[in-house]
Design a protein around this motif. Structure first.
Motif, PDB file in Angstrom:
ATOM      1  N   ARG A 184      29.803  -1.136   7.310  1.00  0.00           N
ATOM      2  CA  ARG A 184      31.009  -0.670   6.608  1.00  0.00           C
ATOM      3  C   ARG A 184      31.741   0.400   7.401  1.00  0.00           C
ATOM      4  O   ARG A 184      32.943   0.569   7.257  1.00  0.00           O
ATOM      5  N   HIS A 185      30.996   1.136   8.230  1.00  0.00           N
ATOM      6  CA  HIS A 185      31.569   2.293   8.908  1.00  0.00           C
ATOM      7  C   HIS A 185      31.788   2.093  10.402  1.00  0.00           C
ATOM      8  O   HIS A 185      32.105   3.050  11.097  1.00  0.00           O
ATOM      9  N   CYS A 186      31.617   0.879  10.898  1.00  0.00           N
ATOM     10  CA  CYS A 186      31.868   0.602  12.323  1.00  0.00           C
ATOM     11  C   CYS A 186      33.375   0.573  12.572  1.00  0.00           C
ATOM     12  O   CYS A 186      34.143   0.101  11.731  1.00  0.00           O
ATOM     13  N   ARG A 210      27.138  -3.390   3.350  1.00  0.00           N
ATOM     14  CA  ARG A 210      26.180  -2.283   3.292  1.00  0.00           C
ATOM     15  C   ARG A 210      24.757  -2.740   3.607  1.00  0.00           C
ATOM     16  O   ARG A 210      23.891  -1.937   3.903  1.00  0.00           O
ATOM     17  N   LEU A 225      19.158  -5.629   5.159  1.00  0.00           N
ATOM     18  CA  LEU A 225      18.393  -4.974   4.101  1.00  0.00           C
ATOM     19  C   LEU A 225      18.189  -5.901   2.914  1.00  0.00           C
ATOM     20  O   LEU A 225      19.054  -6.722   2.612  1.00  0.00           O
ATOM     21  N   ARG A 267      22.917  -3.773   9.332  1.00  0.00           N
ATOM     22  CA  ARG A 267      22.856  -2.669  10.308  1.00  0.00           C
ATOM     23  C   ARG A 267      23.068  -3.271  11.689  1.00  0.00           C
ATOM     24  O   ARG A 267      22.518  -4.310  12.017  1.00  0.00           O
ATOM     25  N   ASP A 305      25.851   1.395   9.950  1.00  0.00           N
ATOM     26  CA  ASP A 305      26.162   0.643   8.738  1.00  0.00           C
ATOM     27  C   ASP A 305      27.458  -0.105   9.032  1.00  0.00           C
ATOM     28  O   ASP A 305      28.439   0.489   9.490  1.00  0.00           O
TER      29      ASP A 305
END
Length: 83
Positions: free
Chosen positions: A12-14, A77, A26, A80, A10
């Motif tokens: 946001r979390h890289c 979000r 998405l 990907r 995701d």
């Protein structure tokens, strides 16, 4: 020996500095115009990106095709990435 593909992350979390390829965008009801604009700016499946710093409010700066873009958490979000 068979290599396993790296997992999708995701956006946001890289971690900052991660280089990868957008593998999935998405669907998001109600966000059609922003998603079209992202595609116009080069943020679509197959695009190579570099994850930049965090921004206030939970967004990120993303480098794509020599351009830096600031994206809010709602758009992040939806993306990907495969490092």
């Amino acid at each position: 020996m068979r290599e396993t593909a790296s997992p999708l992350l995701d956006l946001r979390h890289c971690a900052t500095g991660v280089k990868g390829t957008i593998t999935e965008v998405l669907p998001a009801p109600g966000l059609g115009a922003p998603l079209r604009r992202m595609a116009e700016l080069g943020l679509r499946r197959g695009a190579s990106i570099v994850v930049g710093q965090n921004t206030p409010g939970g967004g990120r700066v993303i480098g794509v095709d020599g351009t830096r873009l600031a994206l809010d958490p709602d758009l992040l979000r939806l993306l990907r990435v495969r490092p």
